[in-house]
Structure formats: C-alpha cells, structure tokens
Write an enzyme that holds these catalytic residues in place. Structure first.
Site, PDB file in Angstrom:
ATOM      1  N   GLY A 297       9.756   8.398  -3.033  1.00  0.00           N
ATOM      2  CA  GLY A 297       9.024   9.284  -3.929  1.00  0.00           C
ATOM      3  C   GLY A 297       7.521   9.220  -3.771  1.00  0.00           C
ATOM      4  N   SER A 298       6.825   9.348  -4.900  1.00  0.00           N
ATOM      5  CA  SER A 298       5.372   9.529  -4.889  1.00  0.00           C
ATOM      6  C   SER A 298       4.574   8.318  -4.435  1.00  0.00           C
ATOM      7  CB  SER A 298       4.899   9.951  -6.282  1.00  0.00           C
ATOM      8  OG  SER A 298       5.375  11.249  -6.588  1.00  0.00           O
ATOM      9  N   THR A 299       5.223   7.177  -4.231  1.00  0.00           N
ATOM     10  CA  THR A 299       4.482   6.044  -3.666  1.00  0.00           C
ATOM     11  C   THR A 299       3.942   6.410  -2.281  1.00  0.00           C
ATOM     12  OG1 THR A 299       6.537   5.109  -2.773  1.00  0.00           O
ATOM     13  CG2 THR A 299       5.820   4.336  -4.941  1.00  0.00           C
TER      14      THR A 299
END
Length: 586
Positions: A297-299
């Site tokens: 995801g957004s990591t």
C-alpha cells in the site's frame, strides 16, 4: 682372675664372667643392660605389630574405595545412554544466544530407547510392559517392531531419567538406550520463526537452525543473533494484543537498526512452540516477516517521492493536480481522503494521496522507477540468513498503469523484511544495508550501497515526521521521540482474481528519532476489523500506528534512549514543509 665365655640369654653378645664367681651371677651393670635391651626389643615388636595393623586397615579402606569407584562407574555406564553398535557418534550442537548472551536454544543429553527383536524372548509380553510405561505408544505397532527379524528398531526417543529408570526395572532383555540430544528452546514461542526447528535427529529444518545447520554442529562457540530478546518480547506482546483487539487473522513486525541492517526483533503471528514441533502446522509455521509477500500500500509512496527528489524531476514546493480521480483504460485511481484540489508534495505525503503519487511516478518514468526499486532491493529476494525468503511479485509487462499503481504500493508484492530494509536506506542517509539476523561483531565495519543522496534522505525524514505530526500517522506519535513514518492500507487479492474490499492489509512503517534515525519499525495486521474505538476503521493509521507508539514507549527505556527535550522544528514558517501544516490548520 679367670673368666668363662657365656651367652647372655637376653643378648646376642658374648659376656665374660669371673671364674671365681660361685653363683655364676652377672654383675649389676650387666643385669641392667640386659633389661634395657629386652624392653627395646619388646617395644620394637609392638611397633611392628601396630604398623602392620595400620597398614592392613588402610589397605582395606583403599580396596573399598576402589571397589566403590568401580561399582559406581559400572552402574553409571549401565544407566547412561549408549550408542548402538555401528551407530555414528553424534556431534554436539552449539547454543544460540541473543545479542546480549541470553540463551535462546540449547541441547540437552537424553536417552532414546531401542530394541533388538532377535533378543526379545516374548514380544507380546515385552510390548504390554512397555505400554504401561509409555501409554502414548501404539501397542500394535510396538509389537510388530519387536516381532520383526531386525536387529535394531527405535521404540521411544528422548526419554526422561524417570522413564529410563522405569524401563530398566522391567528387566526385558533386548532393550537398550542410545545417547541422543534434545533441542530445547527456553523462551518457547517468543523467537520461534527466527530460530526455526530441528528434526528428531537434531538436524536443522528451518529458520536459523536450518540456515546455519552445519555451523552449529560440532562448534564450541554459541551462535550470536542480532535479536534482542527484550525488544522481541515487547513487539510480540503488542502485536498479540492488536491482533486480538482487531480480530486479525495474522500479524507481522520487524525492528531493524537503520545504520547497519541488524534485525533486533522479528515476529510473525500466529507462531508456534519449537519445543513441540507439531504446533508448527498450517499457517503457524509460515514466517510472514520474510517468506510472505504482500502489496504494502501507501508505504511505497516513500520510495516514489524519494526517487523523484533524487532524480530532480520535482521539488518539495511543487504541486500536482488532485482535483479529480485518474481514469486510465478500465481503471480509476482515487484518494481515500480526497481534497479535490492541487496538492504540494508534503501534502501528498501527509494526506496519502494516490492521485498525487501516481502523477509523481509519471514524472519519474517507468525506467527510472524500476531502476530505483531495484536499488532499494525490492525486485529481488531479500538477502538475509534465513531459508524462508519470499520472491517479490512484479508485473510481467510493466505498462503505464503499472507505473502509476506501483507508486502507491499496488501491483507489486514484497516481503516485510524488504520494505524495512528499503525504508532504512531512505532515512539513514541513503545507504542500503543487507539485513542481518546475526550480530555484527563490535568494531567490524559494515559496507552498504548508496541508493539516495544525503540531501534526499534528509528531506524524506522531514516529510515522514510531518505524517506523524499532522497526517494519517498521528496515532504513532510519542512526545520526545520524534517518530516519523507512513501508513499503508491495501486490499487483498480475491481467490477468483481482482481485489476483495472486505479484506485488507494494514501497516505502518516508522523510524525514530527522525533527527538522527536509529531504528526502523514495521507493524502489519492481516485482515483487521474495525472496532467502536476506531469508529469502524481498520486502516493502517487506526490499527497499526498505535502499536508502533506502544512499542517505542516500551523499548526506548530498555535501550537507554532518553526522550528529547528540544522543540520539534520539523516544520516552521518559511520552510517548504510548512505548506502541509498551513493547510492542516486551515
């Protein structure tokens, strides 16, 4: 005067007496001399007798001592486990300890029972007697073994001294014991996935036990891991608590030294008890931290913005249009917390804008994106001293849509250890170190490869700090420790293709202290469910970020890290990063 030669009855010497002595008597002085000699002779005889008695007594004591020693030795040999005829002498397996010398794995000598069926007089009777001592054994199977024509059959491994004694009391000819070792793990489940397992013969099967199997056999030195059992305990307790609260099906966590790649804690849940290998079945034996690969995801936005800054295709004050979702082919890229306006780079990070990240990735381009992801170690398997290593999943054909979705962690799957190692290079000044599960000797230098410039790394630290102060990672903030990080929430792929919106992977990756990072922490929960406390949300900011905060609060004092008393000046008027705080306040 004439003298006659006479032999004194009490002396061997000849004595001359006067011839005119009518009574033939000795002179007085001669009588006294004879008495004295007689007394000396008597005393000498008594001493000889006494010495002989003492010598006899000591001889008896010595004989008894030798007898006792021999009998005891024979008794010990009879009771001690013995090798079967022709069997290979087993090598002693070395201990495994944590970075401070705390024992994590050791081997204890035990006895294993075997039989020679050719010497068993009555297999049925012998079986019935053995079943009384070992009721867990299968009676039919034991009788089959004892009735065979073999000369060696295993009956029971790793006996306790009490069980061994009971077998001896049965008095069954044809039964004997062989020396063996049993691997013991004092901390049970605590470090199970990192340590791994050994088989019944003491050979490594998985984890450290499997990877260093040959090194551990016959070595006199313990194997020192980079794991800190105190930090490991803290991380596991917090993950168990979060997994229970949010009813997750699994969890994983890692803590790494940002400046040399040493792994101080590695947890994968559910776990198992290595003292009971049967508990490592199904998902319990699967190491999510290194073997599992997931869309994080957004990591991944940290990598996207870092490569764009490093290449120079954008600056922090640049803005990108996030007023509307991006439509490409049959796909649509939208924001979870849509602002529907132009966003600066810090705002894209703070609000975790997928639209902004996708547009930054387009500025970077597919070729440079692949080049930097390879530098970060995200396109090949992690290089760590464990046999359980997952292979990243990447697009077969890297098209424009792949470049855009990978910018925010969709369409590419990596292992948690790869993510943590890559983020460490983002915050430590731009150096990628190989992750290590074994302790690096004091004074030994560690070489790494440069993947980012120092200036880019410095900017990324400030952006990560803003996420915790003002963005989706606020639940990870701990006053005095300057934590920075990034949330990540991704939908899991369904069994029939596509994504299942009801199942997600929620994570938070952090580093602290951001002015001079020392540790990188990752917390990941598999399929968490929202609660009343989280207002029904189960995203990384709600379920994973608080776990990081709790871990930092507990581990920092253990490691001697004092909270900073200085003001946090990561964003101030006149600073490019102030754009993010200004929007938040408005």
């Amino acid at each position: 005067m004439k003298f006659e030669r006479l032999r004194h009855p009490f002396s061997l010497a000849e004595v001359k007496l006067p011839a005119d002595n009518p009574d033939n008597e000795f002179p007085m002085h001669i009588k006294f001399e004879g008495i004295r000699r007689q007394a000396l002779e008597t005393g000498r005889n008594r001493l000889l007798v006494t010495g002989a008695l003492f010598t006899l007594a000591f001889s008896l004591v010595a004989v008894r001592l030798v007898e006792l020693a021999v009998v005891e030795q024979v008794a010990e040999e009879l009771q001690a486990p013995r090798l079967a005829v022709g069997a290979e002498i087993p090598k002693v397996r070395s201990n495994i300890v944590d970075r401070s010398g705390v024992l994590l794995a050791t081997s204890l000598p035990t006895a294993s029972l075997y039989g020679n069926p050719r010497q068993i007089l009555d297999p049925k009777e012998a079986t019935q007697k053995l079943i009384q001592v070992f009721p867990e054994l299968n009676e039919r199977r034991v009788e089959e073994k004892l009735s065979s024509n073999k000369s060696f059959v295993w009956l029971k491994r790793n006996l306790t001294p009490k069980k061994q004694f009971l077998v001896n009391t049965l008095g069954i000819p044809g039964l004997d014991f062989q020396y063996t070792e049993r691997r013991v793990y004092p901390h049970g489940r605590l470090v199970s996935h990192a340590l791994g397992l050994t088989n019944i013969d003491g050979r490594g099967l998985s984890g450290i036990e499997g990877y260093f199997d040959q090194n551990l056999l016959g070595s006199n030195k313990p194997l020192v891991l980079s794991i800190d059992v105190r930090v490991q305990s803290v991380l596991r307790e917090e993950l168990v608590s979060a997994m229970s609260e949010f009813r997750a099906v699994g969890a994983a966590g890692l803590i790494m030294d940002a400046n040399n790649g040493e792994v101080h804690a590695m947890v994968s849940l559910p776990d198992f008890n290595p003292n009971k290998p049967a508990t490592a079945n199904k998902t319990s034996g699967f190491n999510r931290a290194t073997k599992g690969v997931y869309e994080m995801g957004s990591t991944f936005k940290l990598f996207t913005i870092a490569m764009a800054l490093d290449i120079g295709v954008m600056r922090l004050k640049d803005q990108f249009d996030a007023t509307e979702p991006i439509k490409i082919s049959r796909f649509k890229i939208s924001d979870y917390h849509a602002k529907n306006r132009w966003l600066s780079v810090p705002e894209i990070m703070v609000y975790s804008s997928n639209i902004g990240a996708a547009k930054i990735a387009e500025e970077v381009g597919t070729l440079d994106q692949k080049k930097y992801l390879k530098r970060f170690g995200l396109l090949t398997r992690a290089r760590i001293d464990l046999p359980e290593i997952g292979t990243p999943l990447t697009p077969a054909h890297w098209r424009r849509i792949n470049t855009m979705t990978i910018s925010y962690g969709h369409g590419i799957a990596v292992s948690p250890i790869q993510l943590v190692s890559g983020i460490a290079s983002v915050v430590n000044g731009g150096i990628l170190y190989r992750p290590s599960i074994t302790k690096i000797p004091n004074g030994e230098g560690v070489s790494g490869s440069r993947v980012l410039s120092k200036e880019t790394s410095k900017k990324m630290r400030r952006l990560m700090r803003l996420v915790v102060k003002y963005g989706t990672g606020r639940n990870a903030d701990v006053p005095g420790y300057l934590i920075g990080g990034k949330t990540g929430t991704s939908e899991k792929r369904g069994l029939r293709g596509g994504y299942d919106r009801a199942k997600r992977m929620s994570s938070f990756v952090a580093a602290f202290p951001m002015n001079k990072p020392r540790y990188v922490i990752l917390v990941m929960l598999d399929e968490p469910k929202g609660t009343k406390r989280t207002q029904g949300y189960a995203t990384g900011g709600w379920v994973a970020a608080p776990v990081v905060a709790n871990v930092v609060k507990r581990m920092a004092p253990l490691l001697g890290l004092r909270p900073s008393q200085r003001d946090d000046k990561s964003a101030k008027p006149g600073d490019d990063l102030f754009l993010a705080t200004k929007v938040k306040k408005n």
